[in-house]
Scaffold this motif. Structure first.
Motif, PDB file in Angstrom:
ATOM      1  N   GLU A 156       0.825  -1.211   0.000  1.00 16.65           N
ATOM      2  CA  GLU A 156       0.000   0.000   0.000  1.00 16.65           C
ATOM      3  C   GLU A 156       0.862   1.266   0.000  1.00 16.65           C
ATOM      4  O   GLU A 156       0.555   2.249  -0.682  1.00 16.65           O
ATOM      5  CB  GLU A 156      -0.933  -0.011   1.212  1.00 16.65           C
ATOM      6  CG  GLU A 156      -2.013  -1.082   1.145  1.00 16.65           C
ATOM      7  CD  GLU A 156      -2.842  -0.995  -0.124  1.00 16.65           C
ATOM      8  OE1 GLU A 156      -3.392   0.089  -0.406  1.00 16.65           O
ATOM      9  OE2 GLU A 156      -2.913  -2.003  -0.854  1.00 16.65           O
ATOM     10  N   ILE A 157       1.943   1.232   0.769  1.00 18.67           N
ATOM     11  CA  ILE A 157       2.866   2.377   0.790  1.00 18.67           C
ATOM     12  C   ILE A 157       3.482   2.572  -0.593  1.00 18.67           C
ATOM     13  O   ILE A 157       3.586   3.695  -1.102  1.00 18.67           O
ATOM     14  CB  ILE A 157       3.962   2.171   1.855  1.00 18.67           C
ATOM     15  CG1 ILE A 157       3.354   2.212   3.260  1.00 18.67           C
ATOM     16  CG2 ILE A 157       5.046   3.244   1.723  1.00 18.67           C
ATOM     17  CD1 ILE A 157       4.312   1.796   4.363  1.00 18.67           C
ATOM     18  N   ALA A 158       3.878   1.467  -1.216  1.00 16.75           N
ATOM     19  CA  ALA A 158       4.478   1.546  -2.548  1.00 16.75           C
ATOM     20  C   ALA A 158       3.483   2.093  -3.579  1.00 16.75           C
ATOM     21  O   ALA A 158       3.842   2.908  -4.438  1.00 16.75           O
ATOM     22  CB  ALA A 158       4.980   0.167  -2.966  1.00 16.75           C
TER      23      ALA A 158
ATOM     24  N   GLU B  54       9.163  -7.009  -0.392  1.00 18.28           N
ATOM     25  CA  GLU B  54      10.070  -6.577  -1.466  1.00 18.28           C
ATOM     26  C   GLU B  54       9.395  -6.728  -2.830  1.00 18.28           C
ATOM     27  O   GLU B  54       9.480  -5.837  -3.680  1.00 18.28           O
ATOM     28  CB  GLU B  54      11.357  -7.399  -1.450  1.00 18.28           C
ATOM     29  CG  GLU B  54      12.346  -7.041  -0.365  1.00 18.28           C
ATOM     30  CD  GLU B  54      13.734  -7.618  -0.648  1.00 18.28           C
ATOM     31  OE1 GLU B  54      13.949  -8.163  -1.755  1.00 18.28           O
ATOM     32  OE2 GLU B  54      14.602  -7.524   0.243  1.00 18.28           O
ATOM     33  N   HIS B  55       8.739  -7.873  -3.041  1.00 17.95           N
ATOM     34  CA  HIS B  55       8.071  -8.113  -4.330  1.00 17.95           C
ATOM     35  C   HIS B  55       6.988  -7.066  -4.593  1.00 17.95           C
ATOM     36  O   HIS B  55       6.844  -6.581  -5.732  1.00 17.95           O
ATOM     37  CB  HIS B  55       7.451  -9.517  -4.355  1.00 17.95           C
ATOM     38  CG  HIS B  55       8.456 -10.623  -4.459  1.00 17.95           C
ATOM     39  ND1 HIS B  55       9.568 -10.546  -5.270  1.00 17.95           N
ATOM     40  CD2 HIS B  55       8.517 -11.841  -3.853  1.00 17.95           C
ATOM     41  CE1 HIS B  55      10.264 -11.664  -5.172  1.00 17.95           C
ATOM     42  NE2 HIS B  55       9.655 -12.464  -4.309  1.00 17.95           N
ATOM     43  N   PHE B  56       6.235  -6.711  -3.560  1.00 14.87           N
ATOM     44  CA  PHE B  56       5.196  -5.691  -3.735  1.00 14.87           C
ATOM     45  C   PHE B  56       5.814  -4.354  -4.151  1.00 14.87           C
ATOM     46  O   PHE B  56       5.282  -3.662  -5.029  1.00 14.87           O
ATOM     47  CB  PHE B  56       4.396  -5.524  -2.438  1.00 14.87           C
ATOM     48  CG  PHE B  56       3.328  -6.568  -2.241  1.00 14.87           C
ATOM     49  CD1 PHE B  56       2.490  -6.940  -3.272  1.00 14.87           C
ATOM     50  CD2 PHE B  56       3.148  -7.173  -1.004  1.00 14.87           C
ATOM     51  CE1 PHE B  56       1.500  -7.897  -3.097  1.00 14.87           C
ATOM     52  CE2 PHE B  56       2.166  -8.132  -0.807  1.00 14.87           C
ATOM     53  CZ  PHE B  56       1.336  -8.501  -1.854  1.00 14.87           C
ATOM     54  N   ILE B  57       6.900  -3.983  -3.505  1.00 14.52           N
ATOM     55  CA  ILE B  57       7.558  -2.722  -3.867  1.00 14.52           C
ATOM     56  C   ILE B  57       8.011  -2.753  -5.322  1.00 14.52           C
ATOM     57  O   ILE B  57       7.760  -1.826  -6.103  1.00 14.52           O
ATOM     58  CB  ILE B  57       8.758  -2.448  -2.937  1.00 14.52           C
ATOM     59  CG1 ILE B  57       8.280  -2.140  -1.512  1.00 14.52           C
ATOM     60  CG2 ILE B  57       9.595  -1.277  -3.467  1.00 14.52           C
ATOM     61  CD1 ILE B  57       9.398  -2.031  -0.489  1.00 14.52           C
ATOM     62  N   LYS B  58       8.677  -3.836  -5.701  1.00 18.93           N
ATOM     63  CA  LYS B  58       9.199  -3.947  -7.074  1.00 18.93           C
ATOM     64  C   LYS B  58       8.077  -3.946  -8.114  1.00 18.93           C
ATOM     65  O   LYS B  58       8.256  -3.425  -9.228  1.00 18.93           O
ATOM     66  CB  LYS B  58      10.034  -5.216  -7.206  1.00 18.93           C
ATOM     67  CG  LYS B  58      11.305  -5.197  -6.372  1.00 18.93           C
ATOM     68  CD  LYS B  58      12.001  -6.563  -6.404  1.00 18.93           C
ATOM     69  CE  LYS B  58      13.212  -6.589  -5.506  1.00 18.93           C
ATOM     70  NZ  LYS B  58      13.859  -7.923  -5.467  1.00 18.93           N
ATOM     71  N   ASN B  59       6.938  -4.525  -7.757  1.00 22.05           N
ATOM     72  CA  ASN B  59       5.823  -4.595  -8.700  1.00 22.05           C
ATOM     73  C   ASN B  59       5.067  -3.279  -8.840  1.00 22.05           C
ATOM     74  O   ASN B  59       4.485  -2.997  -9.890  1.00 22.05           O
ATOM     75  CB  ASN B  59       4.836  -5.692  -8.274  1.00 22.05           C
ATOM     76  CG  ASN B  59       5.376  -7.090  -8.522  1.00 22.05           C
ATOM     77  OD1 ASN B  59       6.218  -7.280  -9.380  1.00 22.05           O
ATOM     78  ND2 ASN B  59       4.907  -8.062  -7.762  1.00 22.05           N
ATOM     79  N   HIS B  60       5.083  -2.477  -7.782  1.00 19.33           N
ATOM     80  CA  HIS B  60       4.277  -1.252  -7.787  1.00 19.33           C
ATOM     81  C   HIS B  60       5.069   0.020  -8.046  1.00 19.33           C
ATOM     82  O   HIS B  60       4.480   1.057  -8.372  1.00 19.33           O
ATOM     83  CB  HIS B  60       3.561  -1.089  -6.441  1.00 19.33           C
ATOM     84  CG  HIS B  60       2.483  -2.094  -6.184  1.00 19.33           C
ATOM     85  ND1 HIS B  60       1.472  -2.342  -7.085  1.00 19.33           N
ATOM     86  CD2 HIS B  60       2.267  -2.929  -5.133  1.00 19.33           C
ATOM     87  CE1 HIS B  60       0.675  -3.272  -6.604  1.00 19.33           C
ATOM     88  NE2 HIS B  60       1.137  -3.659  -5.431  1.00 19.33           N
ATOM     89  N   LEU B  61       6.394  -0.034  -7.900  1.00 18.30           N
ATOM     90  CA  LEU B  61       7.148   1.218  -7.824  1.00 18.30           C
ATOM     91  C   LEU B  61       8.482   1.108  -8.550  1.00 18.30           C
ATOM     92  O   LEU B  61       9.095   0.038  -8.585  1.00 18.30           O
ATOM     93  CB  LEU B  61       7.382   1.554  -6.340  1.00 18.30           C
ATOM     94  CG  LEU B  61       7.955   2.916  -5.969  1.00 18.30           C
ATOM     95  CD1 LEU B  61       7.027   4.041  -6.418  1.00 18.30           C
ATOM     96  CD2 LEU B  61       8.151   2.990  -4.450  1.00 18.30           C
ATOM     97  N   ASP B  62       8.920   2.224  -9.122  1.00 19.85           N
ATOM     98  CA  ASP B  62      10.247   2.289  -9.746  1.00 19.85           C
ATOM     99  C   ASP B  62      11.247   3.025  -8.854  1.00 19.85           C
ATOM    100  O   ASP B  62      12.423   2.672  -8.809  1.00 19.85           O
ATOM    101  CB  ASP B  62      10.165   2.999 -11.102  1.00 19.85           C
ATOM    102  CG  ASP B  62       9.355   2.200 -12.114  1.00 19.85           C
ATOM    103  OD1 ASP B  62       9.441   0.955 -12.096  1.00 19.85           O
ATOM    104  OD2 ASP B  62       8.631   2.831 -12.913  1.00 19.85           O
ATOM    105  N   GLN B  63      10.769   4.050  -8.148  1.00 22.61           N
ATOM    106  CA  GLN B  63      11.665   4.886  -7.343  1.00 22.61           C
ATOM    107  C   GLN B  63      11.751   4.358  -5.906  1.00 22.61           C
ATOM    108  O   GLN B  63      11.076   4.855  -5.010  1.00 22.61           O
ATOM    109  CB  GLN B  63      11.166   6.337  -7.339  1.00 22.61           C
ATOM    110  CG  GLN B  63      11.133   6.978  -8.718  1.00 22.61           C
ATOM    111  CD  GLN B  63      10.641   8.411  -8.656  1.00 22.61           C
ATOM    112  OE1 GLN B  63      11.430   9.359  -8.735  1.00 22.61           O
ATOM    113  NE2 GLN B  63       9.347   8.585  -8.494  1.00 22.61           N
ATOM    114  N   TYR B  64      12.559   3.348  -5.722  1.00 24.18           N
ATOM    115  CA  TYR B  64      12.674   2.762  -4.382  1.00 24.18           C
ATOM    116  C   TYR B  64      14.110   2.344  -4.086  1.00 24.18           C
ATOM    117  O   TYR B  64      14.897   2.051  -4.986  1.00 24.18           O
ATOM    118  CB  TYR B  64      11.760   1.534  -4.248  1.00 24.18           C
ATOM    119  CG  TYR B  64      12.193   0.353  -5.079  1.00 24.18           C
ATOM    120  CD1 TYR B  64      13.149  -0.556  -4.607  1.00 24.18           C
ATOM    121  CD2 TYR B  64      11.667   0.136  -6.357  1.00 24.18           C
ATOM    122  CE1 TYR B  64      13.561  -1.630  -5.377  1.00 24.18           C
ATOM    123  CE2 TYR B  64      12.071  -0.935  -7.123  1.00 24.18           C
ATOM    124  CZ  TYR B  64      13.023  -1.818  -6.633  1.00 24.18           C
ATOM    125  OH  TYR B  64      13.444  -2.872  -7.401  1.00 24.18           O
TER     126      TYR B  64
END
Length: 288
Positions: A85-87, A134-144
């Motif tokens: 959700e944060i991502a 980690e997977h959620f971040i990678k799937n939802h976001l580029d700037q991380y």
């Protein structure tokens, strides 16, 4: 002025991030505590939409490794779904996310430090939940930026854990009895102040090489070696006995070797050797 939203501001890592940034007036840290936002229960998007900021540093985590085995759903909500959700919010509002995961993503079958390109294979619920985050971040976001960290010790102590390994050893040492410490699990002790300095370097240098970075103390040791170094630096004569992890059965399996390779992050910020970081920590805490 760059505004940085810090979730979990009063934890062991969050406290040191506040400390590092406090010397630089060009940055404003907006501190968020669990009473402000409980990522397990509250509407994350609604909360974030009320605050003006440029970067999120997320230090929230359900990190009681053995307890996670009993509460896998809670682990998934805090360490995975909430992170997703944060991502999503960061993607929708063009924000940069800093997030922290763990060396427990790996199974310990290697005998050389793990690199970012190595395939994770967590042995416990905690590691699985952090990897899923980690997977959620990678799937939802580029700037991380995902910093994988290891065996933390910091001035504030770990919330809910009653301090950290260093303080536990010192307390046991003062009791004067024999201390048995595991010598067949090898990792990289990491001072949270060093992680905070690395985060500052990334923000201050406006690093845009987004992705995963291993961020741990340089070098490696067993928990027994770590304890021995603590007592050596404090000149404490302790009856310290190395034992196998099998002497201390735990609900959660832990990797026998989880040392992280810092080559990638060292190009931006040189991580300190864990022994030197321990000396700085002991000094900050007034033990030296």
């Amino acid at each position: 002025m760059k505004k940085i939203l810090l979730l979990g501001a009063n934890g062991q890592l969050g406290t040191d991030i506040c400390f590092v940034f406090s010397s630089f007036p060009q940055y404003k840290i907006i501190k968020v505590y669990r009473r402000d936002l409980d990522v397990e229960k509250n509407d994350i998007h609604s909360f974030l939409s009320q605050i003006e900021f440029d970067i999120i540093i997320n230090c929230t985590s359900y990190h009681k490794t053995d307890e996670c085995e009993d509460f896998p759903a809670k682990s998934l909500v805090i360490n995975s779904l909430a992170i997703g959700e944060i991502a999503k919010y960061c993607r929708e509002h063009d924000k940069v996310l800093f997030h922290f995961t763990t060396d427990y993503l790996f199974d310990g079958k290697k005998s050389q430090p793990y690199r970012e390109t190595d395939t994770p294979n967590p042995l416990n619920v905690y590691g699985i939940s952090k990897l899923t985050g980690e997977h959620f971040i990678k799937n939802h976001l580029d700037q991380y930026f995902i910093f994988r960290v290891s065996s933390l010790f910091g001035k504030a102590g770990a919330s809910g854990k009653g301090g950290n390994f260093v303080e536990t050893m010192i307390q046991l040492g003062k009791q004067g009895s024999t201390i048995k410490v595991v010598n067949d699990q090898v990792m990289s002790p990491t001072h949270t102040l060093e992680i905070a300095r690395a985060v500052f370097a990334f923000i201050d240098q406006d690093i845009q090489e987004y992705g995963v970075y291993h961020c741990s103390g340089e070098g490696e040791c067993s928990w027994y070696d770590f304890a021995k170094e603590i007592f050596d630096q404090l000149n404490m004569e302790i009856d310290l006995v190395p034992v196998s992890h099998s002497n201390y059965p735990a609900k959660a399996k832990r990797p026998s070797y989880s040392v992280l390779d810092n080559v990638k992050i060292n190009e931006i910020y040189q991580m300190e050797n864990w022994k030197n970081s321990l000396t700085e920590y002991l000094s900050r805490k007034g033990h030296l």
